[in-house]
Design a protein around this motif. Structure first.
Motif, PDB file in Angstrom:
ATOM      1  N   ALA A 143       3.050   4.560   5.427  1.00 34.85           N
ATOM      2  CA  ALA A 143       2.143   3.427   5.215  1.00 34.85           C
ATOM      3  C   ALA A 143       2.516   2.265   6.137  1.00 34.85           C
ATOM      4  O   ALA A 143       3.693   1.947   6.321  1.00 34.85           O
ATOM      5  CB  ALA A 143       2.179   2.981   3.761  1.00 34.85           C
ATOM      6  N   GLY A 144       1.502   1.665   6.737  1.00 29.25           N
ATOM      7  CA  GLY A 144       1.702   0.538   7.634  1.00 29.25           C
ATOM      8  C   GLY A 144       2.037   0.947   9.061  1.00 29.25           C
ATOM      9  O   GLY A 144       2.372   0.101   9.884  1.00 29.25           O
ATOM     10  N   SER A 150      -7.712  -3.093  11.450  1.00 25.87           N
ATOM     11  CA  SER A 150      -6.403  -3.041  10.789  1.00 25.87           C
ATOM     12  C   SER A 150      -5.329  -3.704  11.655  1.00 25.87           C
ATOM     13  O   SER A 150      -5.543  -3.956  12.844  1.00 25.87           O
ATOM     14  CB  SER A 150      -6.011  -1.582  10.544  1.00 25.87           C
ATOM     15  OG  SER A 150      -5.654  -0.964  11.775  1.00 25.87           O
ATOM     16  N   SER A 167      -3.083   3.062   6.059  1.00 24.89           N
ATOM     17  CA  SER A 167      -3.249   1.805   5.324  1.00 24.89           C
ATOM     18  C   SER A 167      -2.443   1.801   4.030  1.00 24.89           C
ATOM     19  O   SER A 167      -2.563   2.726   3.226  1.00 24.89           O
ATOM     20  CB  SER A 167      -4.723   1.589   4.992  1.00 24.89           C
ATOM     21  OG  SER A 167      -4.880   0.428   4.211  1.00 24.89           O
ATOM     22  N   PRO A 168      -1.639   0.755   3.818  1.00 23.68           N
ATOM     23  CA  PRO A 168      -0.907   0.653   2.553  1.00 23.68           C
ATOM     24  C   PRO A 168      -1.852   0.472   1.357  1.00 23.68           C
ATOM     25  O   PRO A 168      -1.519   0.831   0.235  1.00 23.68           O
ATOM     26  CB  PRO A 168      -0.031  -0.587   2.733  1.00 23.68           C
ATOM     27  CG  PRO A 168       0.041  -0.813   4.196  1.00 23.68           C
ATOM     28  CD  PRO A 168      -1.247  -0.281   4.752  1.00 23.68           C
ATOM     29  N   GLN A 169      -3.054  -0.075   1.591  1.00 22.95           N
ATOM     30  CA  GLN A 169      -4.010  -0.301   0.506  1.00 22.95           C
ATOM     31  C   GLN A 169      -4.994   0.848   0.324  1.00 22.95           C
ATOM     32  O   GLN A 169      -5.603   0.981  -0.720  1.00 22.95           O
ATOM     33  CB  GLN A 169      -4.829  -1.584   0.759  1.00 22.95           C
ATOM     34  CG  GLN A 169      -4.040  -2.846   0.701  1.00 22.95           C
ATOM     35  CD  GLN A 169      -3.326  -3.159   2.014  1.00 22.95           C
ATOM     36  OE1 GLN A 169      -3.749  -2.741   3.076  1.00 22.95           O
ATOM     37  NE2 GLN A 169      -2.222  -3.879   1.927  1.00 22.95           N
ATOM     38  N   GLY A 170      -5.164   1.644   1.344  1.00 21.09           N
ATOM     39  CA  GLY A 170      -6.176   2.693   1.293  1.00 21.09           C
ATOM     40  C   GLY A 170      -5.689   3.949   0.599  1.00 21.09           C
ATOM     41  O   GLY A 170      -4.542   4.038   0.170  1.00 21.09           O
ATOM     42  N   THR A 206      -3.999   7.158   0.266  1.00 19.10           N
ATOM     43  CA  THR A 206      -2.961   7.866   1.017  1.00 19.10           C
ATOM     44  C   THR A 206      -2.541   9.074   0.200  1.00 19.10           C
ATOM     45  O   THR A 206      -1.972   8.921  -0.881  1.00 19.10           O
ATOM     46  CB  THR A 206      -1.749   6.946   1.285  1.00 19.10           C
ATOM     47  OG1 THR A 206      -2.211   5.752   1.917  1.00 19.10           O
ATOM     48  CG2 THR A 206      -0.751   7.626   2.185  1.00 19.10           C
ATOM     49  N   GLU A 251       2.829   8.630   1.906  1.00 21.50           N
ATOM     50  CA  GLU A 251       3.091   7.229   1.587  1.00 21.50           C
ATOM     51  C   GLU A 251       4.194   6.640   2.445  1.00 21.50           C
ATOM     52  O   GLU A 251       4.196   5.453   2.749  1.00 21.50           O
ATOM     53  CB  GLU A 251       3.484   7.049   0.110  1.00 21.50           C
ATOM     54  CG  GLU A 251       2.482   7.561  -0.875  1.00 21.50           C
ATOM     55  CD  GLU A 251       2.671   9.032  -1.229  1.00 21.50           C
ATOM     56  OE1 GLU A 251       3.566   9.707  -0.659  1.00 21.50           O
ATOM     57  OE2 GLU A 251       1.916   9.516  -2.084  1.00 21.50           O
TER      58      GLU A 251
END
Length: 96
Positions: free
Chosen positions: A50-51, A12, A37-40, A42, A47
């Protein structure tokens, strides 16, 4: 949450950032660092982190009791945590 975030770390942007700071995979594994992860997946309420790198605070038995989140980029707030947090000593296990 610690296990979910820790599993998202390898490969990541968080892992890349940690490497630039001299924190390799072995240290990240020992401290159970993670990445939100913003895509995983959460879970609700997480949220907002994220990132970010997830930094778990572990008790003397190695169980997570709290987490803080560090921004990777140049954000106004470098460190964030859930509401209601209190000051905690980091890496208690190193004291034993």
């Amino acid at each position: 949450m610690t296990a979910l975030f820790h599993a998202a770390l390898p490969g990541s942007p968080g892992a890349e950032y940690l490497e630039t700071r001299g924190i390799g995979p072995r240290t990240a594994e020992t401290l159970r660092l993670g990445y939100v992860s913003p895509q995983g997946p959460t879970p609700n309420g997480w949220e907002q982190f994220a990132g970010r790198i997830a930094i778990p605070y572990l008790n003397i038995n190695g169980q997570p009791v709290w987490q803080k989140f560090r921004a990777i980029g140049d954000e106004d707030v470098k460190y964030a945590q859930q509401a209601g947090g209190q000051t905690r000593l980091y890496n208690l296990r190193s004291l034993s």
